[in-house]
Design an enzyme around this catalytic site. Sequence first.
Site, short mmCIF file in Angstrom:
data_model
loop_
_atom_site.label_atom_id
_atom_site.label_comp_id
_atom_site.label_asym_id
_atom_site.label_seq_id
_atom_site.Cartn_x
_atom_site.Cartn_y
_atom_site.Cartn_z
N GLY A 46 3.64 -1.27 -2.88
CA GLY A 46 3.54 -1.04 -1.43
C GLY A 46 4.04 -2.28 -0.86
O GLY A 46 4.24 -3.06 -1.47
N GLN A 51 4.81 -9.16 4.85
CA GLN A 51 5.48 -9.89 3.68
C GLN A 51 6.80 -10.41 3.99
O GLN A 51 7.39 -11.04 3.25
CB GLN A 51 5.07 -9.09 2.49
N CYS A 103 1.05 -8.51 -6.68
CA CYS A 103 1.59 -8.54 -5.49
C CYS A 103 3.07 -9.26 -5.40
O CYS A 103 3.37 -10.15 -6.02
CB CYS A 103 0.55 -9.57 -4.64
N HIS A 145 -5.20 -3.03 -0.72
CA HIS A 145 -4.53 -4.32 -0.77
C HIS A 145 -3.55 -4.53 0.37
O HIS A 145 -3.34 -5.48 0.70
CB HIS A 145 -3.75 -4.10 -2.26
#
Length: 180
Positions: A46, A51, A103, A145
Amino acid sequence: MIREILRMGDARLLNVAAPVTDLHAPELHTLVDDMFETMHAANGAGLAAPQIGVPLRIVIFGYSDPDMRNPRYPDADPVPQTILVNPLIDALSEEEVEGWEGCLSVPGLRGVVPRYAKIRYRGVDLQGRPIDRTVDGFHARVVQHECDHLDGILYPMRVRDFARFGYTDILFPEVEDSDD
Ligand code: NI
């Protein structure tokens, strides 16, 4: 276009992202295309818009092919490919489950994170169509998340037991994980 993924330590990852107010803005479609391209190039499960430095409440996750498994999470249940704008999450019980997370903004590391076991999440897609799902398992974990990124929260901030936080290649030497 593949965009640069910001890494932990960049202050932009700590901001609260703004709601999307105009779904018709053409740059949103370019943004989401770039998000998918960036996520796929990094083998991510994802990605949240912050980000890649865009402070908007948009997350993407999942796979168009339900038989496809993420090489970073080979045992995970399939999650439908989803574009989720202005998401809201409700925990359906207080029950939490622990699971390993990584991540793309925290490359090379994994940690055990508690998440709500079962959630309902709502939002809209890029066409403004409502999304309303009740999910558990890996799907629920991914959504929690990714939506955390919209509030400036990275998963290490939720790790409670730092004995279960470390480098992926040390923790899981049998797993081929060349991406981070
Ligand atoms: Ni993340």
